[in-house]
Design an enzyme around this catalytic site. Sequence first.
Site, PDB file in Angstrom:
ATOM      1  N   LYS A  74      -0.975  -3.421  14.788  1.00  0.00           N
ATOM      2  CA  LYS A  74      -2.409  -3.159  14.885  1.00  0.00           C
ATOM      3  C   LYS A  74      -2.754  -2.754  16.319  1.00  0.00           C
ATOM      4  CE  LYS A  74      -6.888  -5.440  14.085  1.00  0.00           C
ATOM      5  NZ  LYS A  74      -7.547  -6.679  13.595  1.00  0.00           N
ATOM      6  N   SER A 151     -11.023  -5.851  10.471  1.00  0.00           N
ATOM      7  CA  SER A 151     -10.723  -4.877  11.498  1.00  0.00           C
ATOM      8  C   SER A 151      -9.305  -4.311  11.423  1.00  0.00           C
ATOM      9  CB  SER A 151     -10.935  -5.505  12.888  1.00  0.00           C
ATOM     10  OG  SER A 151     -10.053  -6.596  13.098  1.00  0.00           O
ATOM     11  N   SER A 175     -10.400 -10.273   9.109  1.00  0.00           N
ATOM     12  CA  SER A 175      -9.878  -8.945   9.435  1.00  0.00           C
ATOM     13  C   SER A 175      -8.512  -8.619   8.862  1.00  0.00           C
ATOM     14  CB  SER A 175      -9.841  -8.761  10.958  1.00  0.00           C
ATOM     15  OG  SER A 175     -11.145  -8.684  11.463  1.00  0.00           O
TER      16      SER A 175
END
Length: 483
Positions: A74, A151, A175
């Site tokens: 990520k 996210s 997330s």
Amino acid sequence: MLETFGAQDATDLAALVARREVSPQELLDASVAASAALNPKLNAVVLPQIEVAERHIAGGLPRGPFTGVPFLLKDLGCEAVEFPSHNGSRLLADTRYDRDSAIYTRIRATGVVTWGRTTSPEGGVGAATESAVYGGPTRNPWNPDHTSGGSSGGAGAAVAAGIVPFAHGSDGGGSVRIPASSCGLFGFKPTRARLPDGPYVGEGWAGMAIDGFLTHSVRDTALMLDACAGPDSGAPYHAPPLARSHADAISRPPRRLRVMLVDTTFTGTAIHPEVREAVLAAARLLESLGHEVTPGLPAADVPMMMRAWTDIVGVGTALGIAKALKGRPLTPDLVEDVGRGALAHAETLHPTRYLEAVGQIHAFGRQMAAVFDPETGPGYDIILSATLAEPPARVGRFAHTTEDYVGYRTGPGGIFDYSPFCAVFNASGQPAVSVPLGMTKGGLPVGIHLAARFGADEELIALCAEVEKAAPWTGRKPKLRAK
């Protein structure tokens, strides 16, 4: 592409590598080719470092459970010397690191071939991934008019599309679980401090944030959690020790469990009818497996928690922006509207508010713990609900185009209306998971949320493995998928 090799998850691909039926270089080439074909439509993969991956292969990969399997980090946290980061923000574009984070060191030791990063919203704020630094929104492989979540939205899109079989994510208010729900994946949030945060931070968002993974299968998550579990040196929190391991836990069914069924929000508000039906179907499935399912609502002050969560994250966002500005003026070309709004909101708070909010989060954790304690509460083992109150939102709904940070989160139709379940368990620190059991009539995934008492990660993931066996979710393919 990856499906050419006949594998459904990372464990299968690692077995092919071990049997020398395919090489790590061939899997890397297939993953990169899948990204070239699909990423222009998805905007999920960024900052490729293919030469780094090839150098790791040539130098000899670590022997681990996923040796030779392609992997993505990520683009927020998971600091790594060889993988620079934008952290979802133009202000932090091209950030480079002088040492690896503990979580990346443990990920690399599994033998994965990391070759890039995946998109995230600025500051990790929001239930969608639409960041200016990447030039546009990240889209859902099931329907590109809808968000892949946030996210860890880039990770969710990349895994669902078959660009990689699994990917790193992180979860400070859902997330990992929101993209898992949006993209039809398995997303597990461990107990607070189960995974390391250092050395770059001691805690994320007052201990509410933790790393995780987006996967197709329970076993992939179990193996990766086992490989990465445990505090790093000097960690401010420690999770209760595992009895054995996540992998051992999924090798047998759990005991029969007492399940609280919540087919509304935790405050009793109605949710989308198709989502509610998916929750009720999941309840019937658990009953068919012999678990005791009864309707209920947790006796906890969720509105108080949401206000505290909003202030803590606002202060954390403001601190990150202030440190990165280094005296430069706060301008729209550096920080998006929601980030500037968070900074403005933080400046309105009394200096004592942050610690007051942390105290409220701790009090809320005790309220939620009582739900699972037979001595102080009803003594449930599991809370069953939806992951999101609605199907995946359309692209643009949660774009960072307002400076009303508080309204963006808590206003009508805001993030807490859309995602009223996930942040509850970041605040309490309890393990929680989104399981891909539902689909809307229009072909969008619906995640089912399961949560357990603090430290009961093994029991929760064992239940997930039992559900996966009873109602397999593999085989469903999104519209945009590697061929």
